[in-house]
Design a protein around this motif. Structure first.
Motif, PDB file in Angstrom:
ATOM      1  N   LEU A   1       2.048   6.942  -6.614  1.00 61.99           N
ATOM      2  CA  LEU A   1       1.054   7.858  -7.174  1.00 61.99           C
ATOM      3  C   LEU A   1       1.401   9.308  -6.866  1.00 61.99           C
ATOM      4  O   LEU A   1       1.250  10.188  -7.720  1.00 61.99           O
ATOM      5  CB  LEU A   1      -0.334   7.513  -6.623  1.00 61.99           C
ATOM      6  CG  LEU A   1      -0.940   6.184  -7.107  1.00 61.99           C
ATOM      7  CD1 LEU A   1      -2.273   5.925  -6.417  1.00 61.99           C
ATOM      8  CD2 LEU A   1      -1.128   6.197  -8.623  1.00 61.99           C
ATOM      9  N   VAL A   2       1.879   9.560  -5.634  1.00 61.02           N
ATOM     10  CA  VAL A   2       2.313  10.918  -5.296  1.00 61.02           C
ATOM     11  C   VAL A   2       3.493  11.333  -6.175  1.00 61.02           C
ATOM     12  O   VAL A   2       3.590  12.481  -6.634  1.00 61.02           O
ATOM     13  CB  VAL A   2       2.694  11.002  -3.809  1.00 61.02           C
ATOM     14  CG1 VAL A   2       3.263  12.380  -3.479  1.00 61.02           C
ATOM     15  CG2 VAL A   2       1.486  10.717  -2.928  1.00 61.02           C
TER      16      VAL A   2
ATOM     17  N   ILE B   1       0.837  -1.204   0.000  1.00 62.36           N
ATOM     18  CA  ILE B   1       0.000   0.000   0.000  1.00 62.36           C
ATOM     19  C   ILE B   1       0.874   1.257   0.000  1.00 62.36           C
ATOM     20  O   ILE B   1       0.592   2.228  -0.713  1.00 62.36           O
ATOM     21  CB  ILE B   1      -0.951  -0.005   1.211  1.00 62.36           C
ATOM     22  CG1 ILE B   1      -1.985  -1.123   1.058  1.00 62.36           C
ATOM     23  CG2 ILE B   1      -1.644   1.348   1.358  1.00 62.36           C
ATOM     24  CD1 ILE B   1      -2.858  -1.324   2.288  1.00 62.36           C
ATOM     25  N   LEU B   2       1.940   1.231   0.797  1.00 63.94           N
ATOM     26  CA  LEU B   2       2.858   2.376   0.827  1.00 63.94           C
ATOM     27  C   LEU B   2       3.494   2.614  -0.534  1.00 63.94           C
ATOM     28  O   LEU B   2       3.563   3.750  -1.016  1.00 63.94           O
ATOM     29  CB  LEU B   2       3.954   2.134   1.865  1.00 63.94           C
ATOM     30  CG  LEU B   2       3.598   2.439   3.321  1.00 63.94           C
ATOM     31  CD1 LEU B   2       4.697   1.932   4.253  1.00 63.94           C
ATOM     32  CD2 LEU B   2       3.385   3.928   3.517  1.00 63.94           C
TER      33      LEU B   2
ATOM     34  N   GLY C   1       0.829   4.020  -2.888  1.00 61.57           N
ATOM     35  CA  GLY C   1       0.459   5.395  -2.555  1.00 61.57           C
ATOM     36  C   GLY C   1       1.551   6.397  -2.889  1.00 61.57           C
ATOM     37  O   GLY C   1       1.290   7.438  -3.505  1.00 61.57           O
ATOM     38  N   ILE C   2       2.788   6.064  -2.513  1.00 62.28           N
ATOM     39  CA  ILE C   2       3.876   7.009  -2.736  1.00 62.28           C
ATOM     40  C   ILE C   2       4.212   7.088  -4.221  1.00 62.28           C
ATOM     41  O   ILE C   2       4.611   8.151  -4.723  1.00 62.28           O
ATOM     42  CB  ILE C   2       5.111   6.621  -1.903  1.00 62.28           C
ATOM     43  CG1 ILE C   2       4.748   6.677  -0.424  1.00 62.28           C
ATOM     44  CG2 ILE C   2       6.274   7.556  -2.175  1.00 62.28           C
ATOM     45  CD1 ILE C   2       5.847   6.221   0.508  1.00 62.28           C
TER      46      ILE C   2
END
Length: 547
Positions: free
Chosen positions: A290-291, A283-284, A287-288
Motif C-alpha cells: 500500500l505504501v 501483514i508486512l 502494508g508495504i
C-alpha cells in the motif's frame, strides 16, 4: 531490417505515447506499427484504461488463477514446488551457467568495439539524470533486498560448507583451512552478485534502450526481436514474448518481496519480540504494498528516484558503520583480496561442465542465474528508461562495474565481519541463526545494535517499496503495448498483484516455492535472451556512432 534515417525531422512514429524521438542522427525502423494501436482504450466507473488487450488479459488471468489455486490448495502445492525445484536445478544448471557466460562475454566485448560509440537516444541525445541519480537507481532497482538478505548469510554458508569440504561447497571447498575457505566463500558470493547478474541486466537494458530510443519502437520486450521476426513481432510471436516477460518479472519480483518480508518479520521479532509468523509477513506485504502505491502514482522522477536516493543514503550509512565499527583493517584489506580471489576463481566458478560441486551449482548458481534472468525484463527496462543519452561504452562500463564493485565492498563488509565473528571471536550464534536473522545477529555483536538493526529493517522495507513501484511501472509498460505513460490505475493493479503473488508463494511453500517460481519462469526466458544477443548486435551495427 529496413530503416530510414532521421535527423531532427518528424517521423510517423516519433514521440509515440511518451517514448521520445531520437535526438540527432539515428536509424529508425521502417514500420507502420504505431505504439498502442492494438490497445483497448476506455473509461469504466470513472477509471481510464489503455492496455494491450491480449497481453494484459492473458497475463492477468493466468496470474490471478495461479494465486487463487496456490492459496486454496496450500498443502497440495508445496510438494509440487519441491519436486519442480529439484528437477530444474538438477537437470538445467549447466544451461543457466552457460547462458549467463554468453551474456557477460557479449557485454564486455561490446565495450571494446566501435559499436560502443553509439549513443542511446540519437547522436545528439543528452542524459536525463545525473550520475548520482543514475547510479542510485541502477543499484537500488537491481540488487536491494537480495544484498540485505544474503549479505551475511551467503558468505557464512559458503564458509561453513567450504570448511567441511561438502558437495555443496564452491569448487569442493577447502576442508579445515580457514583462510582458503574464507577466500572461497567470498569468491563464490561475489560470483553470484558481480559481473554475471549485471551482464544479464546490461544486455536486456541495452537492447530495450536501443530499439526504443534509437529505432522508434515501443519500450517492450518484443521490440528487441524485430531483426529476427520482422513485422511478425506485432502478432502472436510478440504477444508471447511480452506475456512471458510479464510472468518472469512478476515471479522474480515476488521472490524478492517474499525474502524481504521474511527478513523484516525476523528483524521485528529480534528487536521488538513481535510474532515471526506467516501472518506477520502477510501483514508486512500488504502494508508495504500500500505504501508502494504512493510511489507508483508519483512516477519515476518524483517517486522511484527519490526513494532510490533515500535507499542509497541509508545503505551507505549502514555500510560505513559496519566498516568503521567492525574489523576495519580486515575489511579494507579484504576488499582487494576478495576482488583478486574473485578474478582468480572466476573461470572455475563459471565453468558449466564436469563440475563435482553439484550441490553448489544446482542449489545456488542455477537458482541465482534464473532469478537474475527473471528480473531482467524488470531491471533491464527500468535501466533503459533512465539511461537515455549515454553511449553504449559509458552505459556498459557503468552497469557492469559500478554495482559489481559496490557489491564486493558490501559482501566484504557484512560477510567478512560475520566470518570474523565466528573465526576470531568464536561467536557461533551468527552461523547458527536462521538465514533471515543472520544480519541482525551479526549487528547484535556491534555497538548501537537497536539503532542499526532498525535501520536494517527500514532498508529492507524501502528496498521492498522501490522494487514494487519500479516493477509496476515496467509491467504496466509491457501490458500497455509499450506505452510509458499509461493510466495510473493500471500501475496500481500490478502493484497489488505483485503483493498477492508474494503472499501466495510464501503461504504455498515458503522459500522453496519462491525459488521454484523463479526457476520455472527463468528457464524459457533464458532462450528469449539468447536470441536477443543476435538482435542487439545487428541493431547496433545499423546505428551512426558518436566521435
Amino acid at each position: 531490417m529496413d530503416k530510414r534515417s532521421q535527423d531532427d525531422t518528424q517521423e510517423p512514429n516519433e514521440g509515440s505515447e511518451g517514448v521520445p524521438a531520437p535526438d540527432g542522427p539515428a536509424n529508425l525502423i521502417d514500420t507502420d506499427y504505431v505504439i498502442g494501436q492494438d490497445n483497448i482504450t476506455s473509461t469504466k466507473f470513472g477509471i481510464d484504461f489503455d492496455l494491450h488487450g491480449k497481453v494484459f488479459t492473458i497475463s492477468s488471468l493466468v496470474i490471478l488463477f495461479f494465486v487463487i489455486v496456490t492459496l486454496a490448495f496450500q498443502n497440495q502445492v508445496a510438494p509440487v514446488f519441491n519436486v519442480m525445484f529439484s528437477f530444474l536445478t538438477g537437470s538445467m544448471d549447466w544451461f543457466f551457467i552457460l547462458a549467463a557466460n554468453i551474456f557477460v562475454v557479449l557485454a564486455v566485448v561490446l565495450i571494446f568495439t566501435p559499436l560502443s560509440k553509439v549513443r542511446l537516444g540519437g547522436a545528439n541525445a543528452t542524459p536525463d539524470f545525473s550520475y548520482a541519480g543514475w547510479f542510485a537507481m541502477l543499484f537500488a532497482a537491481g540488487m536491494g533486498i537480495g544484498l540485505m538478505f544474503y549479505g551475511v548469510s551467503e558468505p557464512l554458508t559458503h564458509f561453513g560448507t567450504s570448511m567441511q569440504g561438502a558437495s555443496s561447497a564452491p569448487l569442493g571447498g577447502a576442508a579445515g583451512n580457514e583462510q582458503a575457505a574464507m577466500q572461497l566463500a567470498m569468491s563464490a558470493t561475489i560470483f553470484h552478485w558481480g559481473l554475471h547478474p549485471w551482464g544479464i541486466y546490461a544486455i536486456v537494458a541495452l537492447s530495450l534502450a536501443l530499439f526504443s530510443y534509437n529505432k522508434g519502437l515501443p519500450l517492450t520486450m518484443r521490440s528487441i526481436f524485430y531483426p529476427v521476426l520482422g513485422e511478425r513481432v506485432w502478432g502472436w510471436p510478440g504477444h508471447l514474448i511480452d506475456i512471458l516477460a510479464v510472468f518472469a518479472t512478476l515471479f522474480g519480483l515476488a521472490t524478492s518481496l517474499g525474502l524481504g518480508a521474511s527478513q523484516a518479520s525476523a528483524g521485528l521479532h529480534y528487536l521488538f519480540d513481535t510474532p515471526n509468523t506467516n501472518v506477520t509477513m502477510v501483514i508486512l506485504i500488504l502494508g508495504i504494498t500500500l505504501v508502494a502505491l504512493g510511489s507508483v502514482l508519483a512516477g519515476v522522477d518524483k517517486g522511484v528516484q527519490r526513494l532510490s536516493q533515500v535507499n542509497m543514503a541509508l545503505a551507505f550509512l549502514l555500510l560505513m558503520f559496519v566498516i568503521f565499527v567492525g574489523p576495519t583493517l580486515l575489511i579494507a584489506t579484504g576488499f582487494f583480496e576478495n576482488l583478486w580471489g574473485y578474478v582468480k576463481n572466476l573461470p572455475a566458478l563459471s565453468n558449466p561442465f564436469g563440475r563435482e560441486d553439484t550441490g553448489f551449482t544446482q542449489g545456488w548458481t542455477a537458482y541465482y542465474w534464473a532469478w537474475w534472468i527473471s528480473w531482467s525484463p524488470f531491471v533491464g527496462m527500468f535501466i533503459a528508461r533512465v539511461s537515455r543519452g549515454r553511449t553504449v561504452r559509458e552505459f556498459l562500463i557503468a552497469v557492469l562495474l559500478v554495482p559489481t564493485l559496490v557489491s564486493i565492498l558490501w559482501m566484504t563488509a557484512f560477510g567478512g565481519t560475520a566470518i570474523h565473528q565466528v573465526v576470531a571471536n568464536g561467536f557461533e550464534g551468527v552461523q547458527n541463526a536462521a538465514l533471515e536473522l543472520q544480519l541482525f545477529t551479526m549487528l547484535g555483536q556491534l555497538p548501537l545494535t537497536a539503532i542499526t538493526s532498525f535501520v536494517g529493517i527500514v532498508l529492507v522495507m524501502v528496498f521492498f517499496i522501490t522494487s514494487s513501484d519500479s516493477g509496476s511501472l515496467v509491467i504496466d509498460s509491457i501490458t500497455a503495448g509499450g506505452k510509458v505513460d499509461a493510466p495510473k490505475p493500471q500501475r496500481v493493479f500490478w502493484a497489488l498483484i505483485e503483493g498477492a503473488i508474494a503472499i501466495a508463494l510464501l503461504l504455498g511453500g515458503g522459500l522453496t516455492a519462491l525459488q521454484t517460481a523463479v526457476i520455472t519462469t527463468g528457464l524459457p526466458f533464458t532462450l528469449v535472451l539468447l536470441a536477443a544477443c543476435y538482435a542487439i548486435v545487428k541493431g547496433l551495427m545499423s546505428e551512426p556512432r558518436s566521435n
